[in-house]
Scaffold this active site. Structure first.
Site, PDB file in Angstrom:
ATOM      1  N   CYS A   1       4.496 -14.228  26.366  1.00 57.19           N
ATOM      2  CA  CYS A   1       3.930 -14.768  24.997  1.00 57.19           C
ATOM      3  C   CYS A   1       4.491 -16.221  25.205  1.00 57.19           C
ATOM      4  CB  CYS A   1       4.795 -14.174  23.798  1.00 57.19           C
ATOM      5  SG  CYS A   1       4.615 -15.200  22.095  1.00 57.19           S
TER       6      CYS A   1
ATOM      7  N   ASP B   1       4.419  -9.373  27.904  1.00 59.05           N
ATOM      8  CA  ASP B   1       3.316  -8.600  27.363  1.00 59.05           C
ATOM      9  C   ASP B   1       3.124  -7.825  28.383  1.00 59.05           C
ATOM     10  OD1 ASP B   1       3.028  -9.846  24.693  1.00 59.05           O
ATOM     11  OD2 ASP B   1       1.779 -11.417  25.646  1.00 59.05           O
TER      12      ASP B   1
ATOM     13  N   GLU C   1      -5.387 -12.564  25.031  1.00 59.06           N
ATOM     14  CA  GLU C   1      -7.097 -12.803  25.030  1.00 59.06           C
ATOM     15  C   GLU C   1      -7.392 -13.734  26.088  1.00 59.06           C
ATOM     16  OE1 GLU C   1      -5.658 -11.522  20.922  1.00 59.06           O
ATOM     17  OE2 GLU C   1      -5.023 -13.054  22.405  1.00 59.06           O
TER      18      GLU C   1
ATOM     19  N   LEU D   1      -7.218  -5.413  48.144  1.00 60.41           N
ATOM     20  CA  LEU D   1      -6.394  -5.009  47.063  1.00 60.41           C
ATOM     21  C   LEU D   1      -4.998  -5.350  46.940  1.00 60.41           C
ATOM     22  CD1 LEU D   1      -7.260  -1.132  46.935  1.00 60.41           C
ATOM     23  CD2 LEU D   1      -7.818  -3.064  45.302  1.00 60.41           C
TER      24      LEU D   1
ATOM     25  N   VAL E   1     -12.847  -7.252  46.771  1.00 59.53           N
ATOM     26  CA  VAL E   1     -11.570  -7.998  46.845  1.00 59.53           C
ATOM     27  C   VAL E   1     -10.460  -7.017  47.539  1.00 59.53           C
ATOM     28  CG1 VAL E   1     -10.604  -6.959  44.643  1.00 59.53           C
ATOM     29  CG2 VAL E   1      -9.898  -9.133  45.151  1.00 59.53           C
TER      30      VAL E   1
END
EC number: 1.7.1.13
Length: 134
Positions: free
Chosen positions: A48, A55, A90, A72, A70
């Protein structure tokens, strides 16, 4: 009751710590197909930007490759670079989408972030990209 947590913060890094340069690719041998590739990890973590509290999320990366896959291990290092970055959930999901689309140039990509509950509310974010022509 005293508010002994009011001034408590953990180290929070800025977006410059997100290491997209670590990403590596592998040539995709079937660009004419619309094969869906999906990677799932429950080890994604950022923090956060206000409190520095973690988070944690389950991430699903789903895409239709065009010319590149891609690698890994490089994806794991890239995602781990978010660990102490102060970023809204978000924004993290959209940043991952933007970085991977720029790097892989897929036909389609979707990133789903399912973040653990905070204050009794779980957050699920879905960010999508679809190439207009391929």
């Amino acid at each position: 009751m005293t508010d002994k947590y009011k001034e408590r913060r953990f180290d929070i890094y800025g977006y410059e710590k997100i290491d997209k340069e670590v990403l590596e690719s592998i040539e995709y041998e079937y660009p004419e197909k619309n094969t869906i590739v999906e990677y799932i990890t429950d080890e994604f973590s950022s923090v956060c930007p206000w409190t520095g509290l973690p988070d944690n999320a389950k991430l699903t990366i789903r895409y239709i490759p065009h010319k590149k896959l891609v690698e890994l291990k490089s994806l794991k290092y890239y995602l781990t670079s978010y660990r102490n970055v102060g970023i809204l959930q978000e924004h993290a999901i959209n940043r991952i989408l933007d970085d991977l689309v720029e790097f892989l140039q897929p036909k389609f990509m979707e990133i789903i972030g399912e973040f653990q509950e905070r204050g009794g509310i779980a957050t699920r974010i879905i960010a999508r990209y679809e190439k207009e022509e391929y």
